[in-house]
Design a protein around this motif. Structure first.
Motif, PDB file in Angstrom:
ATOM      1  N   THR A  45       0.826  -1.201   0.000  1.00  0.00           N
ATOM      2  CA  THR A  45       0.000   0.000   0.000  1.00  0.00           C
ATOM      3  C   THR A  45       0.864   1.256   0.000  1.00  0.00           C
ATOM      4  O   THR A  45       1.778   1.402   0.816  1.00  0.00           O
ATOM      5  CB  THR A  45      -0.929   0.010   1.229  1.00  0.00           C
ATOM      6  N   ARG A  46       0.588   2.145  -0.927  1.00  0.00           N
ATOM      7  CA  ARG A  46       1.275   3.427  -1.001  1.00  0.00           C
ATOM      8  C   ARG A  46       0.474   4.469  -0.233  1.00  0.00           C
ATOM      9  O   ARG A  46      -0.726   4.313   0.000  1.00  0.00           O
ATOM     10  CB  ARG A  46       1.373   3.878  -2.470  1.00  0.00           C
ATOM     11  N   LYS A  47       1.141   5.548   0.140  1.00  0.00           N
ATOM     12  CA  LYS A  47       0.433   6.636   0.788  1.00  0.00           C
ATOM     13  C   LYS A  47      -0.474   7.330  -0.215  1.00  0.00           C
ATOM     14  O   LYS A  47      -0.060   7.675  -1.314  1.00  0.00           O
ATOM     15  CB  LYS A  47       1.421   7.641   1.384  1.00  0.00           C
ATOM     16  N   MET A  48      -1.736   7.483   0.181  1.00  0.00           N
ATOM     17  CA  MET A  48      -2.721   8.169  -0.645  1.00  0.00           C
ATOM     18  C   MET A  48      -3.434   9.192   0.221  1.00  0.00           C
ATOM     19  O   MET A  48      -3.916   8.838   1.305  1.00  0.00           O
ATOM     20  CB  MET A  48      -3.744   7.184  -1.223  1.00  0.00           C
ATOM     21  N   ALA A  49      -3.503  10.407  -0.223  1.00  0.00           N
ATOM     22  CA  ALA A  49      -4.263  11.413   0.515  1.00  0.00           C
ATOM     23  C   ALA A  49      -5.712  10.955   0.603  1.00  0.00           C
ATOM     24  O   ALA A  49      -6.306  10.522  -0.377  1.00  0.00           O
ATOM     25  CB  ALA A  49      -4.169  12.762  -0.187  1.00  0.00           C
ATOM     26  N   GLY A  50      -6.259  11.022   1.802  1.00  0.00           N
ATOM     27  CA  GLY A  50      -7.640  10.608   1.997  1.00  0.00           C
ATOM     28  C   GLY A  50      -7.803   9.192   2.496  1.00  0.00           C
ATOM     29  O   GLY A  50      -8.916   8.756   2.780  1.00  0.00           O
ATOM     30  N   LEU A  51      -6.691   8.447   2.606  1.00  0.00           N
ATOM     31  CA  LEU A  51      -6.757   7.074   3.113  1.00  0.00           C
ATOM     32  C   LEU A  51      -5.729   6.898   4.215  1.00  0.00           C
ATOM     33  O   LEU A  51      -4.541   7.148   4.012  1.00  0.00           O
ATOM     34  CB  LEU A  51      -6.478   6.065   1.994  1.00  0.00           C
ATOM     35  N   ASP A  52      -6.198   6.469   5.379  1.00  0.00           N
ATOM     36  CA  ASP A  52      -5.281   6.085   6.447  1.00  0.00           C
ATOM     37  C   ASP A  52      -4.757   4.692   6.129  1.00  0.00           C
ATOM     38  O   ASP A  52      -5.523   3.726   6.113  1.00  0.00           O
ATOM     39  CB  ASP A  52      -6.003   6.078   7.801  1.00  0.00           C
ATOM     40  N   THR A  53      -3.468   4.603   5.834  1.00  0.00           N
ATOM     41  CA  THR A  53      -2.895   3.318   5.443  1.00  0.00           C
ATOM     42  C   THR A  53      -3.103   2.293   6.550  1.00  0.00           C
ATOM     43  O   THR A  53      -2.712   2.521   7.696  1.00  0.00           O
ATOM     44  CB  THR A  53      -1.386   3.461   5.169  1.00  0.00           C
ATOM     45  N   PRO A  54      -3.741   1.151   6.252  1.00  0.00           N
ATOM     46  CA  PRO A  54      -3.972   0.140   7.285  1.00  0.00           C
ATOM     47  C   PRO A  54      -2.661  -0.341   7.890  1.00  0.00           C
ATOM     48  O   PRO A  54      -1.679  -0.574   7.184  1.00  0.00           O
ATOM     49  CB  PRO A  54      -4.671  -0.996   6.513  1.00  0.00           C
ATOM     50  N   LYS A  55      -2.641  -0.475   9.184  1.00  0.00           N
ATOM     51  CA  LYS A  55      -1.441  -0.917   9.882  1.00  0.00           C
ATOM     52  C   LYS A  55      -1.330  -2.438   9.817  1.00  0.00           C
ATOM     53  O   LYS A  55      -2.258  -3.161  10.195  1.00  0.00           O
ATOM     54  CB  LYS A  55      -1.472  -0.456  11.334  1.00  0.00           C
ATOM     55  N   VAL A  56      -0.196  -2.902   9.319  1.00  0.00           N
ATOM     56  CA  VAL A  56       0.091  -4.329   9.276  1.00  0.00           C
ATOM     57  C   VAL A  56       1.522  -4.533   9.742  1.00  0.00           C
ATOM     58  O   VAL A  56       2.327  -3.602   9.763  1.00  0.00           O
ATOM     59  CB  VAL A  56      -0.077  -4.918   7.850  1.00  0.00           C
ATOM     60  N   VAL A  57       1.838  -5.766  10.121  1.00  0.00           N
ATOM     61  CA  VAL A  57       3.215  -6.120  10.464  1.00  0.00           C
ATOM     62  C   VAL A  57       3.923  -6.498   9.167  1.00  0.00           C
ATOM     63  O   VAL A  57       3.534  -7.472   8.511  1.00  0.00           O
ATOM     64  CB  VAL A  57       3.265  -7.295  11.452  1.00  0.00           C
ATOM     65  N   PRO A  58       4.951  -5.747   8.758  1.00  0.00           N
ATOM     66  CA  PRO A  58       5.642  -6.070   7.506  1.00  0.00           C
ATOM     67  C   PRO A  58       6.628  -7.216   7.700  1.00  0.00           C
ATOM     68  O   PRO A  58       7.677  -7.059   8.323  1.00  0.00           O
ATOM     69  CB  PRO A  58       6.361  -4.760   7.168  1.00  0.00           C
ATOM     70  N   VAL A  59       6.271  -8.372   7.177  1.00  0.00           N
ATOM     71  CA  VAL A  59       7.123  -9.556   7.267  1.00  0.00           C
ATOM     72  C   VAL A  59       7.581  -9.914   5.852  1.00  0.00           C
ATOM     73  O   VAL A  59       6.799  -9.847   4.913  1.00  0.00           O
ATOM     74  CB  VAL A  59       6.370 -10.730   7.906  1.00  0.00           C
ATOM     75  N   HIS A  60       8.837 -10.275   5.722  1.00  0.00           N
ATOM     76  CA  HIS A  60       9.376 -10.567   4.394  1.00  0.00           C
ATOM     77  C   HIS A  60       9.649 -12.057   4.227  1.00  0.00           C
ATOM     78  O   HIS A  60       9.898 -12.779   5.195  1.00  0.00           O
ATOM     79  CB  HIS A  60      10.659  -9.770   4.153  1.00  0.00           C
ATOM     80  N   TYR A  61       9.614 -12.485   2.972  1.00  0.00           N
ATOM     81  CA  TYR A  61       9.861 -13.884   2.630  1.00  0.00           C
ATOM     82  C   TYR A  61      10.736 -13.906   1.381  1.00  0.00           C
ATOM     83  O   TYR A  61      10.477 -13.178   0.423  1.00  0.00           O
ATOM     84  CB  TYR A  61       8.535 -14.605   2.369  1.00  0.00           C
ATOM     85  N   PHE A  62      11.785 -14.717   1.406  1.00  0.00           N
ATOM     86  CA  PHE A  62      12.686 -14.781   0.252  1.00  0.00           C
ATOM     87  C   PHE A  62      12.734 -16.207  -0.298  1.00  0.00           C
ATOM     88  O   PHE A  62      12.442 -17.177   0.413  1.00  0.00           O
ATOM     89  CB  PHE A  62      14.094 -14.303   0.633  1.00  0.00           C
ATOM     90  N   GLN A  63      13.085 -16.314  -1.569  1.00  0.00           N
ATOM     91  CA  GLN A  63      13.127 -17.607  -2.239  1.00  0.00           C
ATOM     92  C   GLN A  63      14.273 -17.646  -3.235  1.00  0.00           C
ATOM     93  O   GLN A  63      14.711 -16.611  -3.743  1.00  0.00           O
ATOM     94  CB  GLN A  63      11.830 -17.868  -2.998  1.00  0.00           C
ATOM     95  N   SER A  64      14.723 -18.857  -3.526  1.00  0.00           N
ATOM     96  CA  SER A  64      15.669 -19.091  -4.604  1.00  0.00           C
ATOM     97  C   SER A  64      15.192 -20.287  -5.415  1.00  0.00           C
ATOM     98  O   SER A  64      14.567 -21.213  -4.870  1.00  0.00           O
ATOM     99  CB  SER A  64      17.080 -19.368  -4.074  1.00  0.00           C
ATOM    100  N   ALA A  65      15.513 -20.259  -6.693  1.00  0.00           N
ATOM    101  CA  ALA A  65      15.157 -21.353  -7.595  1.00  0.00           C
ATOM    102  C   ALA A  65      16.416 -21.942  -8.188  1.00  0.00           C
ATOM    103  O   ALA A  65      17.316 -21.209  -8.630  1.00  0.00           O
ATOM    104  CB  ALA A  65      14.235 -20.854  -8.699  1.00  0.00           C
TER     105      ALA A  65
END
Length: 425
Positions: free
Chosen positions: A240-260
């Motif tokens: 989610t990007r910052k948009m005027a008029g929208l309170d960005t929903p709060k989430v816990v940012p967790v990352h996941y990585f992969q290799s092939a």
């Protein structure tokens, strides 16, 4: 982060091709959608099939966020087992959600078949593997809860799990035949292609800069255009990007990585996941592995590659690969990428409804394929009909998550420390 999508295997092996212009000028529609991932594209497709006029904008390209970086497991549920879901939502709402999600893979694979989406669909089930003998306790608990509500899951002992996976590093598994694997970016692009064919207006490289309610309509401004619609869905998840008029929903940012890896030999493929199930494990810092259509092994885990300590994750990944599959010691890793997961504290998806005519969906917590497809369809139906009884979860008018960024840092620190010491050869 969206600029590095070309590092992903999915970017290079995607058989679906679809492009759309940037929005120029004004579009008037029945339903406006922000976000071109699984949720937004499913909403657009189903709304267009219902005869509504639809306008969807994506800030980058379709599937460039979490959808195109996914592991590709189309599961029949969430991370939480049924009783845990009920403890958060109540028995009536929780049981209904579990029932809907049980049918999630059917929805995904039916769409793939109906619209001939070229996304490498394999519906041979998934294996939730015990990473250690202690992991069987969790799997037994999940098995009991899932069979109690009629799920056709099977608990496998260590010997059976080792035979299915082709590795002695698993200690049992929970097999779910309802699930399967797909090429996730191709699935997203296939949904976009199909939505366009149904008459939806889709636009890429078109970020929303602001949104506001004016009279009975939503006005969404973009760099070179605007959308006017009586109803709106925001489905941007962890991107989610910052948009005027929208309170960005709060989430816990967790990352996941992969290799092939490079494609495995026929001999290697006959021993490693010969049944083509998708797998993940019970470890606190979870890892996953699966094969794609060309026979590449895709292996990954929680962790971010965008910081100075990312070499720790990549070093662990090579060790993990060899420990699980010693015969792959000389196989090269050809693609490495990561993505961001929008997680909630309860590990449950949310539908935020700041206005009766708008819905903001987020928080699949790493289970985006089937739930995203399902939630998108039901949100579109709810907004077009004016009723919310059919939604997978009751909408809420507000959402807060204190110290979301700190929580995300806690997960990343834990994953980095774990990968620093685990699987030393």
């Amino acid at each position: 982060m969206t600029e590095d999508l070309d590092k992903s295997l999915w970017y290079h092996s995607c058989a679906e091709s679809v492009t759309a212009p940037s929005l120029m000028g004004e579009v008037v529609a029945d339903l406006a959608i922000i976000g071109g991932g699984f949720t937004g594209l499913s909403a657009a497709l189903h709304a267009a099939e219902a005869g509504a006029s639809v306008c969807l904008i994506e800030a980058h390209t379709f599937g460039a966020g979490g959808s195109g970086r996914n592991v590709g497991l189309a599961n029949a549920g969430l991370w939480l087992p049924p009783e845990d879901i009920n403890s958060h939502l109540g028995a009536r709402v929780g049981s209904r959600l579990s029932g809907l999600l049980a049918n999630g893979p059917n929805m995904v694979f039916d769409l793939i078949n109906k619209h001939q989406i070229a996304c490498e669909p394999v519906r041979n089930g998934t294996l939730h593997c015990a990473h250690a003998p202690s992991g069987m306790k969790d799997l037994k608990r999940r098995h009991a809860q899932m069979t109690a509500i009629g799920a056709p899951v099977t608990l496998l002992d260590r010997d059976a799990a080792v035979a299915r996976v082709g590795s002695d590093q698993v200690h049992g598994a929970l097999f779910d035949p309802r699930a399967g694997t797909i090429q996730p970016l191709a699935y997203a692009k296939g949904l976009a292609r199909t939505a366009l064919a149904q008459g939806a207006n889709l636009f890429e490289n078109t970020p929303a800069t602001s949104l506001a309610r004016e009279g009975d309509r939503w006005i969404i401004e973009t760099p070179q255009g605007r959308i006017s619609a009586p109803a709106m869905i925001v489905a941007t998840g962890g991107y989610t990007r910052k948009m005027a008029g929208l309170d960005t929903p709060k989430v816990v940012p967790v990352h996941y990585f992969q290799s092939a890896t490079a494609p495995l030999s026929e001999e290697q493929r006959s021993k490693i996941l010969p049944g083509l199930e998708g797998c993940w494990d019970t470890a606190l810092v979870m890892s996953s592995w699966r094969l794609d259509q060309a026979g590449r092994l895709i292996i990954g885990a929680m962790g971010e590659l965008g910081h100075i300590g990312s070499f720790v994750h990549q070093g662990w990944l090579q060790r993990k690969l060899v420990r699980m599959f010693p015969e792959l010691a000389d196989v090269s890793l050809e693609h490495t990428w990561h993505g961001r997961i929008a997680m909630t504290v309860e590990h449950l998806p949310k539908i935020l409804q700041p206005d009766p005519s708008a819905m903001v969906c987020f928080g699949y917590s790493g289970r985006g394929i089937a739930p995203g497809t399902l939630f998108g369809k039901h949100m579109a139906e709810a907004l077009l009909t004016g009723g919310t009884d059919g939604l997978p979860v009751p909408p809420v008018t507000s959402h807060s998550l204190p110290f979301a960024g700190l929580r995300g840092g806690y997960y990343e620190t834990g994953a980095t420390l774990m990968h620093l010491v685990k699987d030393q050869l």
